[in-house]
Enzyme design. Structure first.
Site, PDB file in Angstrom:
ATOM      1  N   HIS A 116      -6.594 -13.559   8.043  1.00  0.00           N
ATOM      2  CA  HIS A 116      -5.682 -12.529   8.192  1.00  0.00           C
ATOM      3  C   HIS A 116      -6.494 -11.164   8.983  1.00  0.00           C
ATOM      4  CE1 HIS A 116      -2.816 -14.587   5.177  1.00  0.00           C
ATOM      5  NE2 HIS A 116      -2.779 -14.991   6.394  1.00  0.00           N
ATOM      6  N   LYS A 127       1.211   7.602   4.268  1.00  0.00           N
ATOM      7  CA  LYS A 127       0.620   6.313   4.146  1.00  0.00           C
ATOM      8  C   LYS A 127      -0.058   6.073   5.424  1.00  0.00           C
ATOM      9  CE  LYS A 127       4.662   4.573   1.557  1.00  0.00           C
ATOM     10  NZ  LYS A 127       5.837   3.586   1.560  1.00  0.00           N
ATOM     11  N   ARG A 160      20.538  18.235  -1.417  1.00  0.00           N
ATOM     12  CA  ARG A 160      20.622  16.783  -0.689  1.00  0.00           C
ATOM     13  C   ARG A 160      21.326  15.898  -1.722  1.00  0.00           C
ATOM     14  NH1 ARG A 160      16.687  15.547   3.149  1.00  0.00           N
ATOM     15  NH2 ARG A 160      14.964  17.282   3.271  1.00  0.00           N
ATOM     16  N   ARG A 204       1.448  -9.724   6.949  1.00  0.00           N
ATOM     17  CA  ARG A 204       2.594  -9.805   7.410  1.00  0.00           C
ATOM     18  C   ARG A 204       2.863  -9.016   8.787  1.00  0.00           C
ATOM     19  NH1 ARG A 204       7.160  -9.010   3.081  1.00  0.00           N
ATOM     20  NH2 ARG A 204       8.292  -9.520   4.711  1.00  0.00           N
ATOM     21  N   PRO A 216       0.903  -1.226  -0.120  1.00  0.00           N
ATOM     22  CA  PRO A 216       0.066   0.055  -0.055  1.00  0.00           C
ATOM     23  C   PRO A 216       0.805   1.184  -0.054  1.00  0.00           C
ATOM     24  CG  PRO A 216      -0.848  -1.539   1.800  1.00  0.00           C
ATOM     25  CD  PRO A 216       0.428  -2.111   0.945  1.00  0.00           C
ATOM     26  N   GLU A 217       0.724   2.032  -1.158  1.00  0.00           N
ATOM     27  CA  GLU A 217       1.241   3.343  -0.959  1.00  0.00           C
ATOM     28  C   GLU A 217       0.010   4.614  -0.959  1.00  0.00           C
ATOM     29  OE1 GLU A 217       4.414   3.836  -3.952  1.00  0.00           O
ATOM     30  OE2 GLU A 217       4.787   1.658  -4.086  1.00  0.00           O
ATOM     31  N   ARG A 257      16.120  -0.802  -1.688  1.00  0.00           N
ATOM     32  CA  ARG A 257      14.941  -0.946  -2.244  1.00  0.00           C
ATOM     33  C   ARG A 257      15.036  -1.591  -3.729  1.00  0.00           C
ATOM     34  NH1 ARG A 257      10.227   0.457  -0.105  1.00  0.00           N
ATOM     35  NH2 ARG A 257       9.307  -1.206  -1.029  1.00  0.00           N
TER      36      ARG A 257
END
Length: 278
Positions: A92, A59, A151, A111, A2-3, A249
């Site tokens: 779940h 999120k 940055r 999870r 999920p984003e 990632r």
């Protein structure tokens, strides 16, 4: 995973099925998803409370009530689903909220990497959300410039850093950079005005379409629709896609469409994987 678009979809579920309704019962099937609160305390705090207009930041989903607020984070596999009390439970389903009017909301998560937190005061909310950057849906070009300025980190790492920009995950980060034709390994501070402009446009466009879909859609015209498989190819140029790890990632990009200054030695090797050329 999920984003932001998925969580915005969960916010709509909460608004459509919960807003204005009273919580009649809270059932905790697995306290392993509770963070900083026990199951008895969660039940006492929320039972009898009326749900207000829900909010989202990045999120995080914020379920406000006429008392304390519930904070939900969905980790990698979490979902918020409407149900009827007669619907059979799913293995779940970790927490079930039964609402007035014979409705239920179920927090389902395989999870259990994140979960539910209770915030009794605004100070409690700030403790959880205070380290978050601005919500990605609110970011315009001037704000994006300020977030990127100075940055040294790779631009992909900056985009998915929740303390810089809240809401973008791995799929969105790759999709936005691919749309903007920006190499994910470029240092954020090195992007020129043209690249930053394309990045701002891609950020708005990708989020607009993904929020409308309620997910990051795997469409044929999107990078997301081509990143899996043994020999993925770019939907724009047809060349092989490359894969690497950035900020821990898995990162997918097109070395032809996203060629960046200082990265000319990184080209696609067999099966689209990067190698150093020589």
């Amino acid at each position: 995973m999920p984003e932001l678009p998925d969580v915005e979809g969960f916010r709509r579920v909460l608004a459509d099925h919960g807003r204005g309704r009273r919580v009649e019962r809270v059932e905790v099937a697995d306290p392993g998803v509770l963070r900083g609160v026990t199951a008895p305390r969660l039940r006492r705090a929320l039972t009898g409370r009326r749900l207000a207009e829900p909010e989202r930041h990045g999120k995080w989903l914020l379920a406000r009530t006429d008392g304390p607020s519930l904070l939900l984070h969905f980790g990698m596999t979490g979902r918020l689903l409407p149900a009827a009390p007669a619907d059979p439970p799913h293995p779940h389903d970790r927490v079930t909220f039964t609402l007035a009017g014979e409705r239920q909301l179920r927090y389902r998560d395989q999870r259990k990497l994140q979960g539910l937190r209770l915030a009794a005061t605004d100070a409690d909310l700030d403790e959880v959300l205070g380290g978050q950057g601005p919500d990605a849906l609110t970011v315009d070009r001037p704000l994006l410039d300020r977030l990127l300025d100075g940055r040294r980190a790779r631009v992909k790492a900056v985009l998915i850093d929740q303390s810089v920009l809240a809401g973008l995950g791995n799929l969105l980060g790759d999709e936005i950079l691919w749309r903007a034709r920006v190499d994910p390994a470029r240092p954020a501070r090195d992007l020129d005005a043209g690249e930053r402009g394309r990045l701002a446009d891609a950020l708005r466009g990708v989020l607009r379409d993904a929020v409308r879909a309620g997910c990051v859609p795997a469409r044929p015209s999107w990078l997301t629709g081509h990143r899996e498989g043994p020999d993925p190819v770019c939907p724009r140029c047809g060349g092989p896609l490359s894969k690497d790890r950035i900020a821990g990632r898995s990162t997918t990009w097109c070395p032809h469409c996203q060629a960046g200054r200082g990265t000319s030695a990184r080209v696609a090797g067999p099966r689209g994987r990067p190698h150093s050329g020589s």
